[in-house]
Design an enzyme around this catalytic site. Sequence first.
Site: not given
Length: 476
Positions: A245, A250, A257, A268, A327, A329, A331
């Site tokens: 990833k 993020d 968030k 992230d 959020d 995102e 995946r």
Amino acid sequence: MKFLYEPSSSGLKVEFSCTDSDKGSELVEYAKAHSDFASKCCQSFYYANLNGPSSLLVGLGECDELDLESLRNLAFSIAKKAQEHKETVINVSLPKKFLDDASKEAYEAFAEGFMHAEYSFDDYKSEKEAPEELSIALVLGEGQKEISERGVESAKAYIEGIFLARDLVNQPSNVIYPETLAKKAQEALSPLGVDVKIYTGKELEDMGLKAYLSVAQGSDKAPHFIVMNYAGDPDSSYKTALVGKGLTYDSGGYSLKPSNSMKTMQSDMGGSATVIGAMHAIAQKKLKVNVVAVVAACENLLSGKAYKPGDIIGSLAGKTIEVDNTDAEGRLTLADAVYYATQELKADRVIDLATLTGACLIALGDEYTGLVTNNADFIQELKDAAQKAGEKVWELPTSKHFEKQNESKVADIKNTGGRLAGTITAGMFVGAFVDGDKPWIHMDIAGTAWLDNAYSYLPAGGTGIHVKTLTKLFEK
Ligand code: BES
Ligand code: MN
Ligand code: ZN
């Protein structure tokens, strides 16, 4: 850090002491009488000598219970103590349990522990506090020169990969963003013979990476899709894919968030950092394997162009996805990346690593990485490698029932599975995009890639977790 393979006449002398040995040396008796030293693991007692080398007494706990991970911890604590007392040369042997019949693995773990003490991230400190370079004078058993050198070399390869991964994670998002992440990967890996291809701009649309591009579209920083190919085994066509990833930031997007959980979200891209670090170690060690790594790097931000909750988007695999939460995102980017790795690049099996869910922190804390798989043999191989690496992993179950949680009323699949079993449903979402029934393992490193507080030899901040596990998976 320098390693010498014979004792040095100056320098700190390290002496070990176990709780289960009945009689200690003079120094042990002195330490017990004059401090709370009790030979417990990694306890130490520094005995300064004004007229010659000083001594460091180090507790080992129950000597029978020592394993390779204890050697890493032990060496790390010895190096830290030496730094604290401004010692620059350490005379040390393996503890007796390992010394008599020493293996390459024992020297490797020991050396790795010392090397961890050298890590610091101080790029932005005008005044550096780095201690002086340490020399480790290994006091070897009979005929152990070659084996100890091989152990040290091997540890160096892991450490370079781990430090690279840590640095990438620790750099803030104004420094490491998709373009610079891609450049760093190229700079680090090309010299080792890894072929690094970077796709960007219209190429990505032509490739059909719709889910990934939906996440990326909210940011002014262009997405960069990084493919790193290491062809170490010309005799075989078998190939493993590592997918990391690569969210260089993020914010959560429109499902924003709260500020306190946003602050460290430059981390992230921890999955991609691990994958890049592992490729570095694998190539450095010239392992006879074929490995391809894929990183779909982008940022998850808000803007007039950003994707929104409720959007229905496409994907490389052709499945439509309902965006329940912007959020979730990671995946979405991984969906395209694992499909690309297994379908386009024809990898035979795939591992994805991702800082994917806060739920994983709740379930397993910052000590264990959560695993999800579709293949019992493959995960057993990975667990064995993680065990050798001293990196903790824990397998979570999958089921049809969990799979249902990702069902959408309006599209083929939905990017959240509800509050229950969030780590599992996130993993299974990614697994739904693996081509065919190819063996797949998902590693959720949301808890383990970044630490608020240092523990054992892992520093606060980026840990570089699983560089060793992935490398050891290929080292047989
Ligand atoms: N990057 C986060 C997960 C994360 C959380 C990593 C904390 C490291 C520390 C991920 O993209 C995310 O936001 N996941 C959501 C998913 C949810 C919306 C289904 C989460 O865990 O809250
Ligand atoms: Mn997120
Ligand atoms: Zn994320």
